[in-house]
Write an enzyme that holds these catalytic residues in place. Sequence first.
Site, mmCIF file in Angstrom:
data_model
loop_
_atom_site.group_PDB
_atom_site.id
_atom_site.type_symbol
_atom_site.label_atom_id
_atom_site.label_comp_id
_atom_site.label_asym_id
_atom_site.label_seq_id
_atom_site.Cartn_x
_atom_site.Cartn_y
_atom_site.Cartn_z
ATOM 1 N N ASN A 91 -120.849 -32.091 100.810
ATOM 2 C CA ASN A 91 -120.870 -30.967 99.084
ATOM 3 C C ASN A 91 -121.665 -31.988 97.892
ATOM 4 O OD1 ASN A 91 -120.238 -29.164 97.525
ATOM 5 N ND2 ASN A 91 -118.801 -29.061 97.225
ATOM 6 N N GLY A 92 -122.337 -31.267 97.768
ATOM 7 C CA GLY A 92 -122.974 -32.576 96.122
ATOM 8 C C GLY A 92 -124.288 -32.247 96.642
ATOM 9 N N CYS A 94 -119.742 -25.754 98.384
ATOM 10 C CA CYS A 94 -119.347 -25.755 99.533
ATOM 11 C C CYS A 94 -118.269 -25.860 100.143
ATOM 12 C CB CYS A 94 -120.728 -26.855 100.163
ATOM 13 S SG CYS A 94 -122.304 -26.527 99.925
ATOM 14 N N ARG A 105 -116.411 -20.532 97.769
ATOM 15 C CA ARG A 105 -117.375 -21.355 97.164
ATOM 16 C C ARG A 105 -118.541 -21.478 97.282
ATOM 17 N NH1 ARG A 105 -113.391 -25.240 95.661
ATOM 18 N NH2 ARG A 105 -114.767 -27.316 95.536
ATOM 19 N N LYS A 127 -118.307 -20.261 92.956
ATOM 20 C CA LYS A 127 -117.250 -19.883 92.058
ATOM 21 C C LYS A 127 -117.498 -21.252 91.851
ATOM 22 C CE LYS A 127 -112.961 -18.726 90.903
ATOM 23 N NZ LYS A 127 -113.303 -17.414 89.713
ATOM 24 N N TRP A 176 -124.156 -23.382 99.650
ATOM 25 C CA TRP A 176 -124.713 -23.368 98.337
ATOM 26 C C TRP A 176 -125.984 -24.050 98.613
ATOM 27 C CZ3 TRP A 176 -126.217 -24.589 93.555
ATOM 28 C CH2 TRP A 176 -126.077 -23.264 92.990
ATOM 29 N N GLU A 192 -118.578 -12.184 78.031
ATOM 30 C CA GLU A 192 -117.897 -11.550 79.095
ATOM 31 C C GLU A 192 -117.819 -10.125 79.884
ATOM 32 O OE1 GLU A 192 -117.649 -14.088 80.743
ATOM 33 O OE2 GLU A 192 -115.843 -12.403 82.169
ATOM 34 N N GLU A 218 -123.346 -10.540 86.974
ATOM 35 C CA GLU A 218 -122.587 -11.105 88.067
ATOM 36 C C GLU A 218 -122.505 -10.509 89.282
ATOM 37 O OE1 GLU A 218 -120.133 -15.020 86.977
ATOM 38 O OE2 GLU A 218 -119.028 -13.331 86.282
ATOM 39 N N HIS A 252 -132.005 -7.020 65.165
ATOM 40 C CA HIS A 252 -133.122 -8.333 64.501
ATOM 41 C C HIS A 252 -133.854 -8.723 65.972
ATOM 42 C CE1 HIS A 252 -130.947 -9.822 61.452
ATOM 43 N NE2 HIS A 252 -130.297 -9.000 61.109
ATOM 44 N N LYS A 285 -120.525 -9.733 83.193
ATOM 45 C CA LYS A 285 -118.997 -9.469 84.212
ATOM 46 C C LYS A 285 -119.907 -8.885 84.951
ATOM 47 C CE LYS A 285 -117.165 -11.581 85.233
ATOM 48 N NZ LYS A 285 -116.406 -13.105 84.717
#
Length: 609
Positions: A101-102, A2, A27, A604, A75, A482, A489, A505, A486
């Site tokens: 935040n938390g 947050c 954030r 983020k 968030w 990666e 996301e 496989h 990307k």
Amino acid sequence: MCGIVAYVGTKQCQNLLLEGLKRLEYRGYDSAGIATLENGRIRVVKTVGRVANLEDKLEEVGGVTGTMGMCHTRWATHGGVTTPNAHPHTDDKSGICLIHNGIIENYASLKTLLEEKGHRFVSQTDTEVLAMLIGELYEGDLEAAVQAALREVTGAYGIVVMCEKEPGVLVAARKGSPLMVGVGDGEHLVASDGSALISHTSRAFALEDYQVVKLTAEGFRTSTIHNVPVTPKVQQLEIELESIELGGYSHFMQKEIFEQPKSLRNTFRGRFVVEEGRVILGGLADHAKDLTKARRVVMLGQGTALHAAMIGRYLMEDLAKVPAVAEFASEFRYRNPIIEEGTVAIAVSQSGETADTLAALSEAQDRGALALGVINVVGSTMARQTDAGVYLRVGPEIGVASTKAFVGQVAVLSMIAMWMGRRRYMGASECGDLLRALEQIPSHIERILATDAQIRRVTEKYVDRENWLFLGRGYNYPTALEGALKLKEISYIHAEGMPAAEMKHGPIALINEGMPAVFIANKGRQYEKVMSNIQEVRARGGHVIAVATEGDESIRNYAEDVLFVPDIPEALSPMTTIVPLQLMAYHAAVLRGHDVDKPRNLAKSVTVE
Ligand code: G6P
């Protein structure tokens, strides 16, 4: 997670709070709220959605006034995305108002206790419980009530609190979730990161765990939750305003992709001498002996940082000749990891605040490992916790999808591997050759960036496909992971990354006519093997997009589309092969009309487990 901004001073604070909040929107951005002390009463305005929605709502209600206030972007963790669950939260009885935040882990038992005492809750959040708890303990001294409440709480918090009965007093506290205090002239600010402070003051200090700060316009007092006074170290914030502004680009992610040559040159500056085959990493100097004798390296990270760590593993084995593993920090912390003598733990993290990476690092340290950090944010919690480390120096990364930090992390890990290698077995000329290649990478990336229009055209061809594969081997297996991350996301396309050999496989069953399969097929030890894997995909109707080495014209016979990257040593190649994949993901998201910098459900910096 947050975003938090709070102000106490002499200026009307609504607009300056909102301006700060916009800088922190990366954030978390599912709801937003503001509270000021307006004519002696707390006035809260909040809404679901972005800071822009909050601005609209403020316009509807004629704005808020006051020279003390706080605001928040959320968030969601506890409780859905609704207006009652948005922050600030209040305890009307005592006139307490709070942003957080938390996660308050023991909120359920505290809530039961508070309900028994007659408190009525309007949200499903853990935060409202903390507001009520502070209200319950309030006896005319806000600082004391906050300290007392936090002694009852388990979990993580960065909070700011104010009370109607104490105009001109803000109290902030931290455990686990970062908070910076900005020290101005006749004003003070609190924010969850320095970028929200910088247009007001460049003097700031970070609150440490279990610390509480009481702020007024004129001054501040810092103590622990047990009211033991502490003296913080006020420092100069080194954030350039231009690094947190778009500067002509459409999105931060695009800006940060294009910034990579420059950010990488910063990462390198003064850190090696090619002619002498020498790597100079001042942050490791105090532990040179232990690192030279290291018997095992354990690299820890999450998300993109883990992918960089996985490349780090190959680099450590190849260049430093030391056994190495890379692990999800979240798994490592709850296993019973065996840390033998001579183990070096490396935390890889852009923010330096990721809760799981931080906890895994502590676990490794408790078991005797020497702790290194490969971190971007200077002075972050992780950076302060490590024994030694090397900063990325790529500047603030605002786009939620990490790009320049990834390349910076791989670059730093390659320098650490060479630094160790040189002390263990590597000769100056071998190291010098690698450094010469490393030094060229920023200009190679510039060449790749110049092919952006072609990368966009290729992306357009496939952008309506819902399933993609990303395949690579060796150093470029993590690059495949990666690349897939990307795309997932920011464009919400389903993408799987895996070692190219693994495909047969199981995942090969997914391949049907026209399915895009991105192969990282640059020249390297396993080039021929990758070619065979390409044939296997083609034989089943898949469409191959190959990232290949310049000059490899024959690959056009095997792939529908080819994106070329310069020819560099395989060990360093992920820093170049990732660039076309970043741009593909960016274009796919733009073409699909998504908000590139604020992808749905993501944040983020993940400061909760
Ligand atoms: C979040 C971000 C990712 C990032 C990961 C680790 O999930 O959305 O982009 O890779 O956290 O973050 P760190 O700050 O530790 O690198």
